[in-house]
Enzyme design. Structure first.
Site, PDB file in Angstrom:
ATOM      1  CG  ASP A   1      -2.027  -1.015   1.197  1.00  0.00           C
ATOM      2  OD1 ASP A   1      -2.294  -1.685   0.200  1.00  0.00           O
ATOM      3  OD2 ASP A   1      -2.380  -1.467   2.295  1.00  0.00           O
TER       4      ASP A   1
ATOM      5  CE  LYS B   1       2.708  -2.315  -4.285  1.00  0.00           C
ATOM      6  NZ  LYS B   1       2.222  -2.093  -2.940  1.00  0.00           N
TER       7      LYS B   1
ATOM      8  N   GLY C   1      -4.454  -4.279  -3.710  1.00  0.00           N
ATOM      9  CA  GLY C   1      -5.446  -3.196  -4.003  1.00  0.00           C
ATOM     10  C   GLY C   1      -4.712  -1.965  -4.297  1.00  0.00           C
ATOM     11  CG  HIS C   2      -2.165  -1.892  -6.992  1.00  0.00           C
ATOM     12  ND1 HIS C   2      -1.435  -2.589  -7.976  1.00  0.00           N
ATOM     13  CD2 HIS C   2      -1.741  -2.401  -5.737  1.00  0.00           C
ATOM     14  CE1 HIS C   2      -0.703  -3.382  -7.218  1.00  0.00           C
ATOM     15  NE2 HIS C   2      -0.642  -3.337  -5.914  1.00  0.00           N
TER      16      HIS C   2
ATOM     17  CD  GLN D   1       0.891  -8.760  -2.509  1.00  0.00           C
ATOM     18  OE1 GLN D   1       1.471  -9.244  -3.465  1.00  0.00           O
ATOM     19  NE2 GLN D   1      -0.515  -8.500  -2.847  1.00  0.00           N
TER      20      GLN D   1
HETATM   21  P1  GDP Z   1      -0.439   0.194  -3.682  1.00  0.00           P
HETATM   22  O1  GDP Z   1      -1.236  -0.740  -3.074  1.00  0.00           O
HETATM   23  O2  GDP Z   1       0.782   0.355  -3.322  1.00  0.00           O
HETATM   24  O3  GDP Z   1      -0.840   0.765  -4.915  1.00  0.00           O
HETATM   25  O4  GDP Z   1      -1.335   1.522  -2.829  1.00  0.00           O
HETATM   26  P2  GDP Z   1      -2.802   1.632  -2.251  1.00  0.00           P
HETATM   27  O5  GDP Z   1      -3.455   2.181  -3.550  1.00  0.00           O
HETATM   28  O6  GDP Z   1      -3.450   0.525  -1.660  1.00  0.00           O
HETATM   29  O7  GDP Z   1      -2.680   2.531  -1.057  1.00  0.00           O
HETATM   30  C1  GDP Z   1      -2.190   3.936  -1.412  1.00  0.00           C
HETATM   31  C2  GDP Z   1      -3.121   4.764  -1.125  1.00  0.00           C
HETATM   32  O8  GDP Z   1      -2.526   6.298  -0.952  1.00  0.00           O
HETATM   33  C3  GDP Z   1      -4.168   4.915  -1.971  1.00  0.00           C
HETATM   34  O9  GDP Z   1      -5.310   5.564  -1.309  1.00  0.00           O
HETATM   35  C4  GDP Z   1      -3.918   6.081  -2.949  1.00  0.00           C
HETATM   36  O10 GDP Z   1      -4.916   6.829  -3.568  1.00  0.00           O
HETATM   37  C5  GDP Z   1      -3.061   7.121  -1.946  1.00  0.00           C
HETATM   38  N1  GDP Z   1      -2.070   7.818  -2.179  1.00  0.00           N
HETATM   39  C6  GDP Z   1      -0.696   7.331  -3.295  1.00  0.00           C
HETATM   40  N2  GDP Z   1      -0.153   8.440  -3.256  1.00  0.00           N
HETATM   41  C7  GDP Z   1      -0.336   9.322  -2.455  1.00  0.00           C
HETATM   42  C8  GDP Z   1      -0.016  10.809  -2.208  1.00  0.00           C
HETATM   43  O11 GDP Z   1       1.104  11.103  -2.780  1.00  0.00           O
HETATM   44  N3  GDP Z   1      -0.807  11.533  -1.454  1.00  0.00           N
HETATM   45  C9  GDP Z   1      -2.135  11.006  -1.024  1.00  0.00           C
HETATM   46  N4  GDP Z   1      -2.799  12.015  -0.111  1.00  0.00           N
HETATM   47  N5  GDP Z   1      -2.363  10.014  -1.175  1.00  0.00           N
HETATM   48  C10 GDP Z   1      -1.862   9.152  -1.969  1.00  0.00           C
HETATM   49  P1  IMO Z   2      -0.903  -4.070  -2.226  1.00  0.00           P
HETATM   50  O1  IMO Z   2      -0.272  -4.628  -3.730  1.00  0.00           O
HETATM   51  C1  IMO Z   2      -0.844  -4.562   2.090  1.00  0.00           C
HETATM   52  C2  IMO Z   2      -0.881  -8.665   3.689  1.00  0.00           C
HETATM   53  C3  IMO Z   2      -2.319  -9.094   4.594  1.00  0.00           C
HETATM   54  C4  IMO Z   2      -1.631  -9.980   5.350  1.00  0.00           C
HETATM   55  C5  IMO Z   2      -0.188 -10.644   4.538  1.00  0.00           C
HETATM   56  C6  IMO Z   2      -0.858 -11.925   3.819  1.00  0.00           C
HETATM   57  O2  IMO Z   2      -2.064  -3.498  -2.246  1.00  0.00           O
HETATM   58  O3  IMO Z   2       0.131  -3.322  -1.811  1.00  0.00           O
HETATM   59  P2  IMO Z   2      -2.532 -12.772   2.108  1.00  0.00           P
HETATM   60  O4  IMO Z   2      -3.590 -12.512   1.865  1.00  0.00           O
HETATM   61  O5  IMO Z   2      -1.394 -12.036   0.854  1.00  0.00           O
HETATM   62  O6  IMO Z   2      -1.956 -14.297   2.213  1.00  0.00           O
HETATM   63  O7  IMO Z   2      -2.014 -11.895   3.315  1.00  0.00           O
HETATM   64  O8  IMO Z   2      -0.030  -9.788   3.630  1.00  0.00           O
HETATM   65  N1  IMO Z   2      -1.214  -8.152   2.139  1.00  0.00           N
HETATM   66  C7  IMO Z   2      -1.178  -6.675   2.029  1.00  0.00           C
HETATM   67  N2  IMO Z   2      -0.943  -5.527   2.821  1.00  0.00           N
HETATM   68  N3  IMO Z   2      -1.102  -4.300   0.548  1.00  0.00           N
HETATM   69  C8  IMO Z   2      -1.011  -5.676  -0.140  1.00  0.00           C
HETATM   70  O9  IMO Z   2      -1.123  -5.673  -1.287  1.00  0.00           O
HETATM   71  C9  IMO Z   2      -1.198  -6.604   0.636  1.00  0.00           C
HETATM   72  N4  IMO Z   2      -1.287  -8.136   0.007  1.00  0.00           N
HETATM   73  C10 IMO Z   2      -1.316  -8.837   1.128  1.00  0.00           C
HETATM   74  O10 IMO Z   2      -2.902  -8.061   5.073  1.00  0.00           O
HETATM   75  O11 IMO Z   2      -0.907  -9.066   6.374  1.00  0.00           O
HETATM   76 MG    MG Z   3      -2.804  -1.610  -1.835  1.00  0.00          MG
END
Ligand code: GDP
Ligand code: IMO
Ligand code: MG
Length: 422
Positions: A12, A15, A39-40, A223
């Site tokens: 999270d 990416k 979840g991106h 991840q």
């Molecule tokens: P990922 O799994 O690495 O793609 O990250 P996620 O999308 O799960 O979580 C990142 C969160 O931060 C999401 O809600 C994005 O919309 C948000 N986000 C990403 N970059 C920025 C930033 O520079 N500022 C803010 N405020 N939100 C950001």
């Molecule tokens: P993105 O791509 C954050 C975490 C789960 C748990 C561990 C194992 O959005 O960054 P799993 O279901 O993979 O067996 O769970 O990994 N986890 C993540 N945490 N972002 C993710 O993906 C994750 N995918 C798995 O919360 O701790």
């Molecule tokens: Mg994510």
């Protein structure tokens, strides 16, 4: 230039947003590991998109998106994701989305096995996303998995699925969990597979041709490094190599195809699920949750939040070979008076600059912090590095020094345009 985008923390990091931003100048975007545990979130032109299995390049026209061999693919999950994204006006054709015929299939019973294992672990549970990721990778390694290519040969797939369902039922019965009939698994899987079949192909020669033709390739990690099966906080990890190496084993493109590794990290640290989190801080968690930030995109769980941890980042830069850092969510710290950065851990009186392997040492790790003054200023409309407040630049400078890598992007908001190229 072929670039890996990899997460440096516990996932999270943002990416998806960075991949989407860089897709403008790329030709092919490839996922090589993980599944719909990812979840991106991408916000583009005012619309929010949440992607789990689809590469984040899917929002752009005329770009090829590939789900590589290293991904574990839930056909039911992918079909529902495709319909959701299509209903947001994005077309997903077989020319635009290619699925590796070597990718392993997440079957309905894998999700149930994931839940069963969590129950059996009790208060030691991993806190998985319950998407069946661990059990599917376990079947792959145990050589009893089903691959997308198998689904193209229905009689063969039916026999394999039947055999495995009956084996799995024995385990589920022990936990008094619902069992599956092979017919049910077969019919649910093939109902979804129908929508996907035209996308399934041998992606490896296609990727090699793109590479040889000089196309620009973007590898999208899922991840993060501390969730990597080898380098993470084992056993509180996911079941794949989330680090840069996963981009090659998970796609069939060799290490020599990669020139650049962008490590994505937040300006602070977050983690969802169980496991150690030395810099976790309740005050910072409450503060960010009150701003409506840091809730998981896949499960909606609140993410634990904490101070920047450069012990983790230093290690992550090493094992990924990071050439540049993309620091996201700098704006999350805009209003904070004083910011802490963890520079090392103290474990029983000895200093650790890198994370320990011994899981019991994590529980005794006390962060050693330095403090920097906050900038107390809104950064969300900054468009260049020079626009950033001096204290924000000082924070980033320290950040980069402690990690041993240059900063190449800074995120100041969730929208595609809120990305500063340094
Ligand atoms: P990922 O799994 O690495 O793609 O990250 P996620 O999308 O799960 O979580 C990142 C969160 O931060 C999401 O809600 C994005 O919309 C948000 N986000 C990403 N970059 C920025 C930033 O520079 N500022 C803010 N405020 N939100 C950001
Ligand atoms: P993105 O791509 C954050 C975490 C789960 C748990 C561990 C194992 O959005 O960054 P799993 O279901 O993979 O067996 O769970 O990994 N986890 C993540 N945490 N972002 C993710 O993906 C994750 N995918 C798995 O919360 O701790
Ligand atoms: Mg994510």
């Amino acid at each position: 230039m072929n670039t890996v985008i990899t997460g440096l923390q516990w996932g999270d990091e943002g990416k998806g947003k960075i991949v989407d931003y860089l897709t403008e100048t790329a030709d092919v975007v490839i996922r090589g590991q993980g599944g719909n545990n990812a979840g991106h979130t991408v916000i583009a032109k005012g619309t929010k998109y949440v992607l789990h299995l689809l590469p984040s390049g899917i929002l752009w026209d005329n770009k090829i998106n590939v789900i590589g061999n290293g991904v574990v693919l839930d056909p039911i999950g992918l079909v529902s994701e495709i319909s959701r994204i299509e209903s947001q006006g994005i077309s997903i054709t077989p020319e635009k989305l290619l699925i590796s015929d070597r990718a392993h299939v997440v079957l309905p019973f894998h999700k149930e096995l994931d839940a069963a294992r969590e129950i059996s672990l009790g208060d030691q549970k991993i806190g998985t996303t319950k998407r069946g990721i661990g059990p599917t990778y376990a079947d792959k390694i145990n050589r009893c998995g089903i691959r997308m290519a198998d689904l193209l040969n229905r009689p063969f797939a039916e026999a394999q699925i039947t055999k495995r369902t009956l084996e799995v039922n024995e385990i589920l019965s022990k936990f008094e969990l619902p069992t599956f009939t092979p017919e049910q698994v077969i019919s649910e899987t093939f109902a979804a597979f129908e929508r996907l079949a035209s996308h399934v192909t041998n992606t490896i020669p296609i990727l090699h041709k793109a590479w040889k033709d000089g196309k620009s390739l973007l590898f999208e990690g899922a991840q993060g490094t501390l969730l990597d099966i080898d380098f993470g906080t084992y056993p509180f990890v996911t079941s794949s190599n989330t680090t840069a190496g996963g981009s090659t084993t998970g796609t069939g493109l060799p290490p020599t195809a990669i020139q650049e590794v962008i490590g994505v990290c937040k300006a602070y640290t977050t983690r969802v699920g169980s496991g150690p989190f030395p810099t976790g801080d309740e005050g910072l968690s409450d503060y960010l949750h009150n701003l409506g930030r840091e809730f998981g995109a896949t499960t909606g769980r609140p993410r634990g939040c904490g101070w920047l941890d450069t012990v983790l980042l230093r290690f992550a830069c090493m094992v990924n070979g990071v050439t540049g850092l993309a620091v996201t969510n700098l704006d999350g710290l805009d209003e904070y008076e004083e910011l802490k950065i963890c520079v090392a851990y103290d474990v029983d009186g000895s200093r650790h600059d890198l994370p320990p392997a011994d899981r019991s040492a994590w529980d005794r790790a006390t962060p050693i912090y330095v403090s920097l003054p906050g900038w107390k200023q809104d950064t969300t409309s900054c468009t260049t590095y020079d626009d950033l407040p001096p204290n924000a630049k000082a924070y980033l400078k320290k950040f980069s020094e402690l990690c041993g890598a240059p900063i190449t992007f800074v995120g100041v908001g969730p929208d595609r345009v809120q990305t500063i190229k340094v």
